[in-house]
Motif scaffolding. Structure first.
Motif, PDB file in Angstrom:
ATOM      1  N   GLN A  49     -37.462  71.513 142.284  1.00 32.60           N
ATOM      2  CA  GLN A  49     -38.552  70.619 141.931  1.00 32.60           C
ATOM      3  C   GLN A  49     -38.039  69.424 141.144  1.00 32.60           C
ATOM      4  N   VAL A  50     -38.837  68.360 141.158  1.00 35.94           N
ATOM      5  CA  VAL A  50     -38.603  67.210 140.287  1.00 35.94           C
ATOM      6  C   VAL A  50     -39.862  67.004 139.454  1.00 35.94           C
ATOM      7  N   THR A  51     -39.667  66.527 138.209  1.00 38.84           N
ATOM      8  CA  THR A  51     -40.802  66.315 137.304  1.00 38.84           C
ATOM      9  C   THR A  51     -40.743  64.908 136.730  1.00 38.84           C
ATOM     10  N   TYR A  52     -41.815  64.176 136.922  1.00 41.76           N
ATOM     11  CA  TYR A  52     -41.944  62.826 136.373  1.00 41.76           C
ATOM     12  C   TYR A  52     -42.762  62.892 135.087  1.00 41.76           C
ATOM     13  N   THR A  53     -42.230  62.286 134.046  1.00 43.87           N
ATOM     14  CA  THR A  53     -42.970  62.111 132.797  1.00 43.87           C
ATOM     15  C   THR A  53     -43.289  60.627 132.677  1.00 43.87           C
ATOM     16  N   VAL A  54     -44.579  60.324 132.704  1.00 45.36           N
ATOM     17  CA  VAL A  54     -45.043  58.933 132.792  1.00 45.36           C
ATOM     18  C   VAL A  54     -45.780  58.570 131.506  1.00 45.36           C
ATOM     19  N   ASN A  55     -45.394  57.458 130.893  1.00 45.25           N
ATOM     20  CA  ASN A  55     -46.052  56.994 129.674  1.00 45.25           C
ATOM     21  C   ASN A  55     -46.576  55.575 129.868  1.00 45.25           C
ATOM     22  N   GLY A  56     -47.814  55.359 129.395  1.00 49.78           N
ATOM     23  CA  GLY A  56     -48.418  54.040 129.469  1.00 49.78           C
ATOM     24  C   GLY A  56     -49.585  53.937 128.507  1.00 49.78           C
ATOM     25  N   THR A  57     -50.261  52.793 128.548  1.00 52.01           N
ATOM     26  CA  THR A  57     -51.396  52.542 127.656  1.00 52.01           C
ATOM     27  C   THR A  57     -52.611  52.160 128.493  1.00 52.01           C
ATOM     28  N   VAL A  58     -53.731  52.771 128.153  1.00 46.76           N
ATOM     29  CA  VAL A  58     -54.973  52.415 128.835  1.00 46.76           C
ATOM     30  C   VAL A  58     -55.494  51.116 128.235  1.00 46.76           C
ATOM     31  N   ALA A  59     -55.832  50.172 129.090  1.00 48.10           N
ATOM     32  CA  ALA A  59     -56.293  48.861 128.629  1.00 48.10           C
ATOM     33  C   ALA A  59     -57.499  48.997 127.700  1.00 48.10           C
ATOM     34  N   ASP A 111     -42.634  73.620 152.512  1.00 48.57           N
ATOM     35  CA  ASP A 111     -43.937  73.478 151.863  1.00 48.57           C
ATOM     36  C   ASP A 111     -43.764  72.725 150.550  1.00 48.57           C
ATOM     37  N   VAL A 112     -43.973  71.415 150.613  1.00 44.51           N
ATOM     38  CA  VAL A 112     -43.860  70.547 149.436  1.00 44.51           C
ATOM     39  C   VAL A 112     -45.241  70.392 148.810  1.00 44.51           C
ATOM     40  N   ALA A 113     -45.313  70.532 147.492  1.00 40.93           N
ATOM     41  CA  ALA A 113     -46.588  70.458 146.786  1.00 40.93           C
ATOM     42  C   ALA A 113     -46.467  69.565 145.556  1.00 40.93           C
ATOM     43  N   VAL A 114     -47.603  68.978 145.151  1.00 43.14           N
ATOM     44  CA  VAL A 114     -47.657  68.088 143.985  1.00 43.14           C
ATOM     45  C   VAL A 114     -48.713  68.596 143.017  1.00 43.14           C
ATOM     46  N   THR A 115     -48.370  68.638 141.742  1.00 43.89           N
ATOM     47  CA  THR A 115     -49.348  68.928 140.691  1.00 43.89           C
ATOM     48  C   THR A 115     -49.262  67.836 139.632  1.00 43.89           C
ATOM     49  N   MET A 116     -50.355  67.647 138.872  1.00 47.25           N
ATOM     50  CA  MET A 116     -50.378  66.601 137.852  1.00 47.25           C
ATOM     51  C   MET A 116     -51.257  67.027 136.689  1.00 47.25           C
ATOM     52  N   THR A 117     -50.791  66.731 135.480  1.00 52.36           N
ATOM     53  CA  THR A 117     -51.586  66.942 134.276  1.00 52.36           C
ATOM     54  C   THR A 117     -51.576  65.654 133.457  1.00 52.36           C
ATOM     55  N   ALA A 118     -52.504  65.555 132.505  1.00 52.76           N
ATOM     56  CA  ALA A 118     -52.579  64.383 131.628  1.00 52.76           C
ATOM     57  C   ALA A 118     -52.712  64.835 130.183  1.00 52.76           C
ATOM     58  N   ALA A 119     -52.112  64.071 129.278  1.00 55.72           N
ATOM     59  CA  ALA A 119     -52.223  64.348 127.847  1.00 55.72           C
ATOM     60  C   ALA A 119     -52.485  63.027 127.111  1.00 55.72           C
ATOM     61  N   THR A 138     -47.891  63.979 133.631  1.00 59.63           N
ATOM     62  CA  THR A 138     -46.751  64.790 134.077  1.00 59.63           C
ATOM     63  C   THR A 138     -46.991  65.164 135.529  1.00 59.63           C
ATOM     64  N   ILE A 139     -46.090  64.737 136.405  1.00 62.32           N
ATOM     65  CA  ILE A 139     -46.232  64.941 137.847  1.00 62.32           C
ATOM     66  C   ILE A 139     -45.063  65.799 138.316  1.00 62.32           C
ATOM     67  N   THR A 140     -45.359  66.913 138.948  1.00 60.39           N
ATOM     68  CA  THR A 140     -44.317  67.820 139.443  1.00 60.39           C
ATOM     69  C   THR A 140     -44.404  67.919 140.955  1.00 60.39           C
ATOM     70  N   VAL A 141     -43.267  67.713 141.602  1.00 59.72           N
ATOM     71  CA  VAL A 141     -43.163  67.832 143.057  1.00 59.72           C
ATOM     72  C   VAL A 141     -42.201  68.982 143.337  1.00 59.72           C
ATOM     73  N   SER A 142     -42.662  70.008 144.025  1.00 61.20           N
ATOM     74  CA  SER A 142     -41.859  71.213 144.261  1.00 61.20           C
ATOM     75  C   SER A 142     -41.763  71.517 145.748  1.00 61.20           C
ATOM     76  N   ASN A 143     -40.756  72.298 146.119  1.00 70.70           N
ATOM     77  CA  ASN A 143     -40.563  72.706 147.509  1.00 70.70           C
ATOM     78  C   ASN A 143     -40.447  74.226 147.562  1.00 70.70           C
ATOM     79  N   ALA A 144     -41.446  74.877 148.186  1.00 67.25           N
ATOM     80  CA  ALA A 144     -41.442  76.334 148.323  1.00 67.25           C
ATOM     81  C   ALA A 144     -40.644  76.790 149.538  1.00 67.25           C
ATOM     82  N   GLY A 145     -40.067  75.844 150.310  1.00 64.33           N
ATOM     83  CA  GLY A 145     -39.228  76.200 151.453  1.00 64.33           C
ATOM     84  C   GLY A 145     -40.037  76.616 152.673  1.00 64.33           C
ATOM     85  N   PRO A 146     -39.404  77.298 153.634  1.00 61.68           N
ATOM     86  CA  PRO A 146     -38.040  77.851 153.528  1.00 61.68           C
ATOM     87  C   PRO A 146     -36.912  76.825 153.720  1.00 61.68           C
TER      88      PRO A 146
END
Length: 339
Positions: free
Chosen positions: A283-293, A204-212, A225-233
């Motif tokens: 789990q793996v966590t991506y920290t993404v940085n950019g600029t809004v046009a 059971d792989v799941a994705v969550t995302m937040t923004a700051a 911030t994007i988190t991809v986790s695996n609840a198994g089994p």
């Protein structure tokens, strides 16, 4: 010193493994090969094989090859068949199960699946993959030193730290020693049957995302911030993670951190498209940085997705994508009654 009687063997089994069962052994004895009957035991001594399970499961049977020189000897009732945890070779660890008074038939690999003579209490010892355990036969009487029957070794050279004898070294004093120290140059034909648990391919792989910040300002920085986790089994190696960022999100740079044994690419720029390794509970966590046009208007929509690779299957497809819709900060100010 053990006394051995060497001869060729035709093997007959007194039991059989089921579809999910695996016979675990050290010996190489097969039909029409040579082995040795080791008849130099006395009452209270033991022959012991150190075995390693290839899977998680339960030990459900013990096997002992019992043979005389000419065959056809009367059945023997010996002391016990003992299953121990591994301990430190040549000394077994704690006793896990004991079969009292095993009856041994000459010329066959005798199999024991119950702890009692009424066959009502099944042998069951839980083990985990690559765990070593010990199966030992205790003699109730001394075999005939010239005829047997007795236990058999494969006469094929010893595997190190896999075969031992509980020997009477003087009077009533017994001690564990290796087969080599007892001058037995083969592996005991003492085996076990492990009922392997069926492995699951479900993860059971799941994705969550937040923004700051939780809303954007045109021309300003924005972090996801994007988190991809695996609840198994099961583990989910080669899970494909993708995020194609909105065109108005520019200068994108990201880093990835892994925990729980997971793996991912450390850093990148632009869209995310990579395979990650996700053991169960990781789990793996991506920290993404950019600029809004500076020209950005309206809602900024971003979606990240993770898809497992065959043969793994995902039992819940509803949590494989995380989507965020961010409104411009100016819209939120006016929504709160400012003008």
């Amino acid at each position: 010193m053990r006394t051995g009687i060497s001869l060729g063997f035709a093997l007959v089994f007194a039991g059989g493994a089921g579809a999910a069962e695996v016979t675990v052994k050290n010996d190489s004895l097969a039909n029409n090969t040579s082995g040795a009957i080791q008849a130099g035991f006395v009452a209270g001594e033991k022959a012991a094989a150190w075995l390693t399970t290839p899977c998680d499961g339960n030990i459900v049977a013990a096997q002992v090859f019992w043979r005389s020189l000419t065959g056809g000897a009367a059945q023997s009732v010996e002391g016990s068949v003992d299953i121990y945890r591994s301990g430190s070779f040549p000394n077994p660890g704690t006793l896990a199960q004991r079969i009292i008074g095993p009856q041994l038939t000459d010329g066959v690999i005798n199999e024991y699946r119950y702890l009692d003579t009424n066959n009502t209490i099944p042998l069951s010892v839980p083990v985990i993959q690559n765990e070593t355990f010990v199966v030992a036969l205790t003699f109730a009487q001394a075999p005939d030193p010239t005829q047997g029957p007795s236990v058999v070794d494969d006469a094929a050279g010893l595997q190190p730290n896999r075969n031992a004898i509980y020997a009477n070294i003087s009077g009533s004093t017994y001690a564990w020693m290796s087969n080599a120290d007892a001058h037995v140059n083969g592996n005991w034909v003492i085996r076990a049957v492990v009922n392997c648990q069926a492995s699951s391919n479900s993860a059971d792989v799941a994705v969550t995302m937040t923004a700051a910040p939780p809303s954007y300002t045109a021309g300003s920085t924005l972090q996801y911030t994007i988190t991809v986790s695996n609840a198994g089994p099961a583990a989910a190696p080669g899970t494909n993670v993708t995020d194609t960022f909105p065109a108005a999100y520019t200068g994108v740079m990201w880093t990835c951190t892994a925990s729980g044994g997971a793996s991912c690419g450390a850093a990148g720029s632009g869209n995310i498209a990579q395979a990650v390794g996700l053991p169960a509970g990781s789990q793996v966590t991506y920290t993404v940085n950019g600029t809004v046009a500076a020209s950005a208007t309206g809602t900024l929509v971003n979606a990240a997705t993770a898809i497992v690779s065959p043969p793994v299957t995902d039992p819940n497809s509803t949590n494989n994508t995380a989507r965020l819709s961010l409104a411009p900060m100016s819209d939120l100010i006016f929504a709160n009654g400012f003008d």
